[in-house]
Design a protein around this motif. Structure first.
Motif, PDB file in Angstrom:
ATOM      1  N   LYS B 362       0.794  -1.221   0.000  1.00  0.00           N
ATOM      2  CA  LYS B 362       0.000   0.000   0.000  1.00  0.00           C
ATOM      3  C   LYS B 362       0.835   1.284   0.000  1.00  0.00           C
ATOM      4  CE  LYS B 362      -2.164  -1.857   3.417  1.00  0.00           C
ATOM      5  NZ  LYS B 362      -2.898  -2.022   4.674  1.00  0.00           N
ATOM      6  N   ALA B 363       2.139   1.130   0.166  1.00  0.00           N
ATOM      7  CA  ALA B 363       2.951   2.320   0.411  1.00  0.00           C
ATOM      8  C   ALA B 363       3.142   3.165  -0.832  1.00  0.00           C
ATOM      9  CB  ALA B 363       4.311   1.895   0.954  1.00  0.00           C
ATOM     10  N   VAL B 364       3.244   4.491  -0.652  1.00  0.00           N
ATOM     11  CA  VAL B 364       3.285   5.390  -1.806  1.00  0.00           C
ATOM     12  C   VAL B 364       4.607   5.336  -2.558  1.00  0.00           C
ATOM     13  CG1 VAL B 364       1.612   6.998  -0.877  1.00  0.00           C
ATOM     14  CG2 VAL B 364       4.016   7.336  -0.382  1.00  0.00           C
ATOM     15  N   PHE B 365       5.701   4.993  -1.855  1.00  0.00           N
ATOM     16  CA  PHE B 365       7.003   5.034  -2.515  1.00  0.00           C
ATOM     17  C   PHE B 365       7.344   3.735  -3.209  1.00  0.00           C
ATOM     18  CE2 PHE B 365       7.614   8.282   0.850  1.00  0.00           C
ATOM     19  CZ  PHE B 365       7.843   9.358   0.004  1.00  0.00           C
ATOM     20  N   LYS B 366       6.443   2.765  -3.124  1.00  0.00           N
ATOM     21  CA  LYS B 366       6.742   1.416  -3.563  1.00  0.00           C
ATOM     22  C   LYS B 366       7.361   1.341  -4.965  1.00  0.00           C
ATOM     23  CE  LYS B 366       4.593  -2.985  -4.432  1.00  0.00           C
ATOM     24  NZ  LYS B 366       3.453  -3.516  -5.149  1.00  0.00           N
ATOM     25  N   ASP B 367       6.668   1.907  -5.923  1.00  0.00           N
ATOM     26  CA  ASP B 367       7.118   1.707  -7.302  1.00  0.00           C
ATOM     27  C   ASP B 367       7.774   2.929  -7.906  1.00  0.00           C
ATOM     28  OD1 ASP B 367       6.138  -0.911  -7.420  1.00  0.00           O
ATOM     29  OD2 ASP B 367       4.100  -0.085  -7.584  1.00  0.00           O
ATOM     30  N   SER B 368       7.935   3.980  -7.146  1.00  0.00           N
ATOM     31  CA  SER B 368       8.371   5.215  -7.766  1.00  0.00           C
ATOM     32  C   SER B 368       9.703   5.696  -7.232  1.00  0.00           C
ATOM     33  CB  SER B 368       7.290   6.283  -7.564  1.00  0.00           C
ATOM     34  OG  SER B 368       7.787   7.516  -7.990  1.00  0.00           O
ATOM     35  N   LEU B 369      10.746   5.447  -7.989  1.00  0.00           N
ATOM     36  CA  LEU B 369      12.061   5.959  -7.612  1.00  0.00           C
ATOM     37  C   LEU B 369      12.039   7.491  -7.604  1.00  0.00           C
ATOM     38  CD1 LEU B 369      15.063   5.526  -7.009  1.00  0.00           C
ATOM     39  CD2 LEU B 369      15.477   5.485  -9.472  1.00  0.00           C
ATOM     40  N   GLU B 370      11.262   8.064  -8.535  1.00  0.00           N
ATOM     41  CA  GLU B 370      11.214   9.519  -8.624  1.00  0.00           C
ATOM     42  C   GLU B 370      10.681  10.127  -7.338  1.00  0.00           C
ATOM     43  OE1 GLU B 370      10.025   7.451 -10.902  1.00  0.00           O
ATOM     44  OE2 GLU B 370      11.465   7.758 -12.536  1.00  0.00           O
ATOM     45  N   VAL B 441       1.412  15.875  -6.516  1.00  0.00           N
ATOM     46  CA  VAL B 441       1.391  16.936  -5.504  1.00  0.00           C
ATOM     47  C   VAL B 441       0.339  16.588  -4.453  1.00  0.00           C
ATOM     48  CG1 VAL B 441       1.005  19.387  -5.096  1.00  0.00           C
ATOM     49  CG2 VAL B 441       2.178  18.631  -7.178  1.00  0.00           C
ATOM     50  N   GLY B 442       0.721  16.756  -3.189  1.00  0.00           N
ATOM     51  CA  GLY B 442      -0.210  16.452  -2.098  1.00  0.00           C
ATOM     52  C   GLY B 442      -0.157  15.014  -1.635  1.00  0.00           C
ATOM     53  N   THR B 443       0.843  14.248  -2.120  1.00  0.00           N
ATOM     54  CA  THR B 443       0.981  12.853  -1.689  1.00  0.00           C
ATOM     55  C   THR B 443       1.162  12.781  -0.172  1.00  0.00           C
ATOM     56  OG1 THR B 443       2.023  12.292  -3.771  1.00  0.00           O
ATOM     57  CG2 THR B 443       2.347  10.757  -1.941  1.00  0.00           C
ATOM     58  N   LYS B 444       0.363  11.947   0.458  1.00  0.00           N
ATOM     59  CA  LYS B 444       0.440  11.792   1.907  1.00  0.00           C
ATOM     60  C   LYS B 444       1.571  10.825   2.241  1.00  0.00           C
ATOM     61  CE  LYS B 444      -2.606  10.049   5.162  1.00  0.00           C
ATOM     62  NZ  LYS B 444      -3.950   9.696   5.605  1.00  0.00           N
ATOM     63  N   VAL B 445       2.498  11.253   3.121  1.00  0.00           N
ATOM     64  CA  VAL B 445       3.617  10.396   3.531  1.00  0.00           C
ATOM     65  C   VAL B 445       3.558  10.204   5.038  1.00  0.00           C
ATOM     66  CG1 VAL B 445       6.115  10.181   3.641  1.00  0.00           C
ATOM     67  CG2 VAL B 445       5.059  11.232   1.640  1.00  0.00           C
ATOM     68  N   ARG B 446       3.319   8.957   5.445  1.00  0.00           N
ATOM     69  CA  ARG B 446       3.252   8.672   6.879  1.00  0.00           C
ATOM     70  C   ARG B 446       4.624   8.241   7.382  1.00  0.00           C
ATOM     71  NH1 ARG B 446      -0.933   4.130   5.925  1.00  0.00           N
ATOM     72  NH2 ARG B 446       0.473   4.025   4.147  1.00  0.00           N
ATOM     73  N   ILE B 447       5.217   9.038   8.244  1.00  0.00           N
ATOM     74  CA  ILE B 447       6.513   8.667   8.810  1.00  0.00           C
ATOM     75  C   ILE B 447       6.261   7.983  10.153  1.00  0.00           C
ATOM     76  CG2 ILE B 447       8.777   9.467   9.574  1.00  0.00           C
ATOM     77  CD1 ILE B 447       8.564  11.769   7.697  1.00  0.00           C
ATOM     78  N   ASP B 473       2.607  15.781   1.745  1.00  0.00           N
ATOM     79  CA  ASP B 473       1.813  16.005   2.952  1.00  0.00           C
ATOM     80  C   ASP B 473       2.325  15.035   4.010  1.00  0.00           C
ATOM     81  OD1 ASP B 473      -0.035  16.489   4.880  1.00  0.00           O
ATOM     82  OD2 ASP B 473      -1.676  15.420   3.867  1.00  0.00           O
ATOM     83  N   ILE B 474       3.271  15.522   4.834  1.00  0.00           N
ATOM     84  CA  ILE B 474       3.930  14.637   5.806  1.00  0.00           C
ATOM     85  C   ILE B 474       3.030  14.436   7.031  1.00  0.00           C
ATOM     86  CG2 ILE B 474       5.962  14.321   7.270  1.00  0.00           C
ATOM     87  CD1 ILE B 474       6.682  14.303   4.357  1.00  0.00           C
ATOM     88  N   VAL B 475       2.861  13.184   7.432  1.00  0.00           N
ATOM     89  CA  VAL B 475       2.046  12.867   8.605  1.00  0.00           C
ATOM     90  C   VAL B 475       2.935  12.187   9.652  1.00  0.00           C
ATOM     91  CG1 VAL B 475       0.070  11.570   9.450  1.00  0.00           C
ATOM     92  CG2 VAL B 475       0.020  12.568   7.158  1.00  0.00           C
ATOM     93  N   TYR B 494       2.660   2.340   6.890  1.00  0.00           N
ATOM     94  CA  TYR B 494       3.532   3.515   6.950  1.00  0.00           C
ATOM     95  C   TYR B 494       4.203   3.647   5.590  1.00  0.00           C
ATOM     96  CZ  TYR B 494       7.407   0.241   7.237  1.00  0.00           C
ATOM     97  OH  TYR B 494       8.294  -0.768   6.962  1.00  0.00           O
ATOM     98  N   ASP B 495       4.756   4.825   5.334  1.00  0.00           N
ATOM     99  CA  ASP B 495       5.453   5.011   4.073  1.00  0.00           C
ATOM    100  C   ASP B 495       6.952   5.110   4.275  1.00  0.00           C
ATOM    101  OD1 ASP B 495       3.026   5.160   2.498  1.00  0.00           O
ATOM    102  OD2 ASP B 495       2.696   7.014   3.605  1.00  0.00           O
ATOM    103  N   VAL B 496       7.322   5.721   5.418  1.00  0.00           N
ATOM    104  CA  VAL B 496       8.734   5.832   5.744  1.00  0.00           C
ATOM    105  C   VAL B 496       8.877   5.470   7.216  1.00  0.00           C
ATOM    106  CG1 VAL B 496      10.697   7.401   5.956  1.00  0.00           C
ATOM    107  CG2 VAL B 496       9.105   7.680   4.054  1.00  0.00           C
ATOM    108  N   ALA B 497       9.848   4.618   7.519  1.00  0.00           N
ATOM    109  CA  ALA B 497      10.093   4.271   8.920  1.00  0.00           C
ATOM    110  C   ALA B 497      11.327   5.027   9.390  1.00  0.00           C
ATOM    111  CB  ALA B 497      10.307   2.776   9.076  1.00  0.00           C
ATOM    112  N   LEU B 498      11.221   5.622  10.578  1.00  0.00           N
ATOM    113  CA  LEU B 498      12.352   6.350  11.135  1.00  0.00           C
ATOM    114  C   LEU B 498      12.814   5.601  12.379  1.00  0.00           C
ATOM    115  CD1 LEU B 498      14.164   8.837  11.421  1.00  0.00           C
ATOM    116  CD2 LEU B 498      12.298  10.002  12.573  1.00  0.00           C
ATOM    117  N   PHE B 499      13.958   4.984  12.307  1.00  0.00           N
ATOM    118  CA  PHE B 499      14.476   4.299  13.496  1.00  0.00           C
ATOM    119  C   PHE B 499      15.984   4.129  13.364  1.00  0.00           C
ATOM    120  CE2 PHE B 499      14.869  -0.163  11.931  1.00  0.00           C
ATOM    121  CZ  PHE B 499      14.203  -0.021  10.727  1.00  0.00           C
TER     122      PHE B 499
END
Lengths: 505, 602
Positions: B362-370, B441-447, B473-475, B494-499
């Motif tokens: 489900k993650a937004v960055f999955k297929d897009s290197l850009e 534009v406006g892509t929601k990114v859940r960190i 749109d950082i969440v 989540y879209d990005v994990a911070l750890f």
């Protein structure tokens, strides 16, 4: 009564069982017991998780884990408690005994001191209701009550430990310091002793002058590093106590009370010499035994010589005997102090209940433990002072308006008798409940105090257990505090019946 | 009133007492010597270290003195730190002084041989064969020589094939691979000073395999066997024969808190031995008078178990000489206030913070290197380091690699090859352009990260203020159960994990994170070239190949944007300025790593 107690016990057991179930479920769901391993990169991570899952029974359902715990605890009825092991494989019963003894050492003295001083302050402020003293003390107790513990601990460490330890290296006072101390002391003395304006002024001047002279003299003596009391000091002080005791009760002209007190002083001086070498290296039992004798023998003297005033004579002599014993001990502590300072140049500690691997005589060890206990005890006592003093004050004021107090006054009893014999005793009834609850609560440990002073007590065991989602130590904590709460509650009820003649169960 | 009469009487009495008793001031004048700072307080070391390993102190004698240290609040557990229950860095901080190994980590994670104990050399690469030689005079503190038997015990504890009657692994050890990777174990007579080990497959991390731990003669005796019988039993894979000994190894050293096992059960092979333990408060180590190498510089080393809040004041009060609190700005400020009385050690550690993309369904960055590139362009890494890390470690810099750290020698080399500096400066415009091109534009990114963690909350806030300007749109998706079973991470919400990962100094540990299907590859990143490079790295014994493949992997991870490294966590410790040779280390062995060299200046 027995039926009442049994009924209460039965109900309490039920409550404990239900609460234990609830707590167990809450604890095992309080977090992730494998949490610390999940962010690890070591290649044995999966292996570690599997191992922990196995030894902590994480693969069992919640009721299975609770049942395992309950069966272990139920063996307590056969006196073979199995409280399980914690996440580090240690026997929880062992941990509990270490934690409980640490907590008891920390809180017992503080609770007793807080109760004694709190009740005394409460009585004093009630007697002098709406005076400057009342307002001042009320302000201070509330201030203490609302102190954040961690902040107060940091302040205590900074000034009473680090500051004092720096100071004791070369003790001294500057002239402004002496003046300020003298002024403050004089001010406090006039607040406490009260009286007319003229009287207050005299009290202030005399006490301030006394301090102003005494401090330079003590510095000249190097008293703070080499304190001394000496035989003469003991004689003078104990005579003062014997005379004041007699004067306070029946007047110095009354030989039936005066003579036993004076004989006690003489006997005490002889004992000071007789026990001198013994007390240089005593042990705890010797001190306790000596203390009992120091009260018992003068009491007996008072009993036999007191005649008509037997009871008063006993009290005065016993008190004098106790004071003499205390002075003798103080003298020995004074003698040990310079040696102790050599062993531990920075005497007041900020962490732990003892200096690791401290080697010294009985008094050195005594001083070491005392110096480590000083700060947390002051902190805990000062904070719980407020509740005792406020409750006592209210209770005293309420009792003071009762008819029987008016009756006592109108029949011409002295104010002291009215306050202590009639008012104070009745005022103590609600205090008993508070004291019981307070003590039960304190067994649970003072988490923050333990933490900042580096003591590992019950509070720490609970907190660590909960962070690791490790039910066994948390449940052991619950067993002790829960049982204590139930038990002290019951004791308070029984105590009520004993104190208050209106209650019969 | 009577009360006044009495108090007057008491006051007069007290004055009299003072006047009468004391005839002269007591004692000699107060000592003043300790107040003066040491004259030799110029440097922090008695001997400047030549490299990142232990300094050579030369021919020293043990000084009769006491140094007190704390690494944290957790109490000592037991002599054996290798069972799952006792496996903790706090326990190892103590037992590492007592039980030696053939190698140790230097301050930058480099592996050094422990020359006191002996030496090892690689005889052949295929099959990987290592010869270990134990120093002739190396012995346990009870006088028993350290021999191959001890290595056999160490191997047995890590051997999953050694099973008891129920088919369970006999030794309950945290490490269970040596039995498979070195099927025959250490070869050599039990009482010899030499043994060889032969690995089934190449193992680049062979140097940090543990071949010496607990004393075999003690374990054998507790199992009712002679040392020779014990070794024979292990080599014959005779589980039942050594069961009793293994049970002792598993639990025999865990005693009631505050009570050490009998002295004959806990001999030492290191510079210190266990002397006493006060439950919850302290453990005291004493110099091992039978130590065969450079003796401990100071006779007594006391570990105290103190929380961070109490450390600085205890250091000020001289109750502690060396402390290692969690690095916070408050603690550092308190330490700085103590001025010249303390030395402060600051630096990087091998734990490093990173933003990892999620490559799951489900993650937004999955297929897009850009999109990943756009995100990397707007993450203000320099600002994060400047605001959050530099106050704690003035030398901190933005981390541009995953497998090497800025304090390691090949960092510059690796970064120069793998990373072009394209994400050094924040490029909001560039990111915006990509988003517009991608119509995102406006892509929601859940960190997502594990809450509560104020520092990560701050980081997410900085990322939000920068990346929202670029059109994201950082969440802030903080969750206390981020890593828990069924939590955000496991569900993939989540879209990005911070750890942060805590680096262990192993060469191959990254394979578990970046290769396809590995357990720590949380985001399910998959790249065939990366997988192949890891395989080549893990199966080679050539350091040159390791470096080349490391560079390849780093480059591939940058090019495909597996994630974005941010910074290495700062470390902090402090010592009284009269204690010499206290040196910061980046590794998990903590500040006590060279405690046997600490000494108080005259």
């Amino acid at each position: 009564m027995l039926k009442f107690i049994l009924k209460r016990l039965g109900a309490s057991l039920g409550i404990l069982l239900a609460a234990s179930f609830l707590l167990y479920i809450l604890v095992i769901n309080a977090g992730d017991p494998l949490g610390d391993l999940r962010e690890s990169v070591s290649d044995n991570r999966e292996h570690l998780m599997a191992q922990r899952t196995e030894y902590m029974n994480l693969d069992q359902p919640w009721y299975g884990r609770y049942w395992t715990w309950l069966t272990g605890v139920s063996k307590c009825f056969a006196l073979q408690c199995d409280l399980g092991t914690n996440i580090q494989g240690q026997n929880v019963a062992d941990l509990l005994s270490v934690a409980a003894s640490s907590t008891l050492r920390l809180v017992v003295l503080a609770t007793v001191l807080a109760a004694i001083f709190g009740i005394a302050i409460g009585v004093l402020t009630a007697v002098r209701q709406y005076s400057g003293l009342d307002y001042g003390v009320t302000f201070l107790t509330f201030l203490f009550f609302s102190l954040p513990v961690f902040w107060a601990a940091v302040m205590l460490k900074e000034y009473l430990a680090i500051g004092y330890n720096d100071w004791i290296k070369e003790p001294g006072f500057s002239t402004p310091q002496i003046i300020v101390i003298a002024m403050v002391f004089g001010f406090l003395m006039q607040v406490f002793l009260a009286g007319s304006v003229k009287r207050r002024l005299i009290t202030f001047a005399v006490s301030a002058a006394f301090v102003g002279v005494a401090i330079p003299y003590l510095v000249w003596l190097n008293f703070f590093r080499y304190p001394q009391l000496g035989l003469v000091g003991i004689i003078v002080l104990s005579l003062a106590i014997a005379l004041s005791g007699t004067a306070m009760t029946v007047g110095v002209r009354n030989k039936q009370v005066l003579y036993p007190a004076l004989i006690t002083v003489a006997l005490g001086i002889i004992m000071y010499y007789a026990t001198f070498s013994l007390l240089q290296a005593p042990n705890t039992w010797l001190l306790i035994g000596g203390g009992i004798l120091a009260v018992g023998i003068p009491g007996a003297i008072g009993y036999f010589m007191g005649g008509r005033l037997r009871k008063v004579a006993m009290w005065v002599s016993a008190f004098t005997g106790f004071a003499l014993a205390a002075l003798t001990v103080l003298d020995h502590i004074y003698r040990a102090w310079p040696g102790f300072l050599k062993l531990k140049p920075r005497p007041i500690g900020t962490i732990g209940s003892q200096t690791p691997d401290f080697v010294g005589g009985f008094w050195d060890v005594f001083l070491d433990r005392g110096a480590q206990l000083l700060l947390p005890t002051i902190l805990l006592a000062v904070i719980s002072l407020a509740s005792y003093s406020r409750y006592t004050r209210t209770s005293m004021l309420e009792v003071g308006q009762q008819d029987y107090i008016r009756t006592a006054r109108s029949k011409g009893l002295s104010e002291r008798t009215v306050i202590f014999r009639h008012a104070f005793r009745n005022a103590l009834i609600p205090i008993a409940t508070i004291a019981a609850f307070d003590f039960a609560g304190l067994i649970g440990g003072a988490v923050i105090t333990e933490n900042v002073f580096g003591w590992k007590g019950m509070g720490e065991m609970f907190a660590t257990g909960l962070t690791h989602v490790d039910p066994a130590p948390v449940m052991a904590f619950f067993l002790v505090t829960g049982s204590a709460a139930v038990l002290f509650n019951m004791l308070a009820d029984i105590f009520y019946a004993l104190l208050d003649p209106r209650i019969r169960v | 009133m009577r009360v006044q009469r009495i108090s007057k009487a008491v006051a007069v009495g007290a004055a009299l007492a003072l006047a009468l008793t004391a005839c002269a001031p007591g004692g000699e004048t107060a000592p003043t010597d300790s107040a003066k700072p040491s004259s030799s307080s110029g440097g922090t070391n008695t001997v400047e270290p030549a490299d990142t390993g232990l300094a050579d102190l030369g021919d020293i004698t043990t000084k009769d003195d006491n140094i007190k240290v704390t690494v944290g609040a957790p109490d000592f557990i037991g002599y054996n730190s290798n069972t799952p229950q006792t496996y903790s860095t706090y326990n190892s901080a103590i037992t590492d002084r007592v039980l030696s190994g053939f190698s140790y980590f230097g301050t930058d994670g480099k592996i050094y041989q422990n020359k006191d104990l002996g030496s090892y050399e690689k005889l052949s690469d295929s099959p990987l064969t290592i010869k270990y030689t134990i120093a002739e005079n190396a012995k346990w503190s009870d006088g028993t020589p350290i021999t191959t038997a001890d290595a056999v015990l160490s191997w047995a504890t890590q051997n999953p094939n050694l099973k008891n009657a129920k088919g369970k692994m006999l030794f309950d050890s945290v490490s269970a691979d040596l039995g498979d990777t070195v099927p025959k174990g250490p070869e050599g007579a039990p009482d010899s000073k030499e043994f060889t080990v032969t690995f089934k497959n190449p193992d680049p991390d062979w140097q940090i395999q543990s071949w010496l731990g607990a004393p075999a003669h003690v374990v054998a005796k507790q199992g009712g066997l002679s040392t020779d019988e014990f070794v024979a039993g292990i080599r014959a894979n005779d589980g039942t024969k050594v069961t009793k000994a293994a049970e002792f190894w598993n639990t025999g050293w865990t005693t009631k808190p505050g009570t050490l096992p009998a002295a004959d059960l806990i001999p030492s092979s290191g510079p210190y031995k266990l002397k006493s333990w006060t439950a919850g408060e302290s453990v005291t180590l004493e110099a091992n008078e039978n130590y065969y190498g450079t003796p401990a510089a100071t006779k007594t080393l006391t570990y105290r178990f103190i929380t961070d809040d109490a450390m600085v004041q205890a250091l000020d009060n001289k109750e502690l000489n060396v402390i290692s609190p969690q690095p916070t700005i408050d603690t550092l400020a308190q330490l700085k206030k103590l001025g010249e009385a303390v030395n402060i050690q600051q630096g990087d550690t091998m734990t490093w913070e990173h933003l990892d993309f999620n490559f799951r369904d489900k993650a937004v960055f999955k297929d897009s290197l850009e999109l990943r590139q756009a995100f990397a362009k707007c993450v203000p890494r320099q600002q994060i380091v400047d605001n959050l890390i530099k106050p704690l470690n003035p030398d901190a810099q933005v981390l541009n690699a995953r497998e090497v750290f800025p304090f390691q020698e090949n960092y510059k080399d690796v970064v120069a090859f793998s990373y072009g500096g394209q994400y050094d400066a924040v490029d909001v415009e560039g990111a915006k352009k990509i988003l517009e091109e991608q119509n995102a534009v406006g892509t929601k990114v859940r960190i997502g990260y594990s809450a509560p963690n104020p520092r990560r909350t701050d980081q997410v806030a900085m990322i939000k203020s920068s990346c929202d300007a670029a059109g994201f749109d950082i969440v802030d998706a903080a969750d206390p159960k981020f890593f828990a079973p069924g939590g955000t991470q496991e569900r993939g919400d989540y879209d990005v994990a911070l750890f942060a990962w805590a680096g262990s100094g192993q060469i191959t540990s990254g394979q578990n994170i970046y290769a396809t299907g590995k357990p720590q590859n949380y985001g399910e990143f998959s790249n065939k070239e990366v997988d192949a490079a890891w395989t080549r790295l893990a199966t080679s014994m050539d350091p040159a190949v390791h470096l080349t493949e490391m560079k390849n992997i780093e480059k591939l991870l940058w090019d495909n944007l597996f994630g974005i490294p941010v910074f290495a966590h700062p470390g902090l410790s402090a010592s009284s300025s009269d204690i010499k040779n206290v040196r910061h280390t980046a590794t998990q062995s903590q500040i006590v790593w060279n405690a046997e060299q600490w000494v108080r200046a005259e």
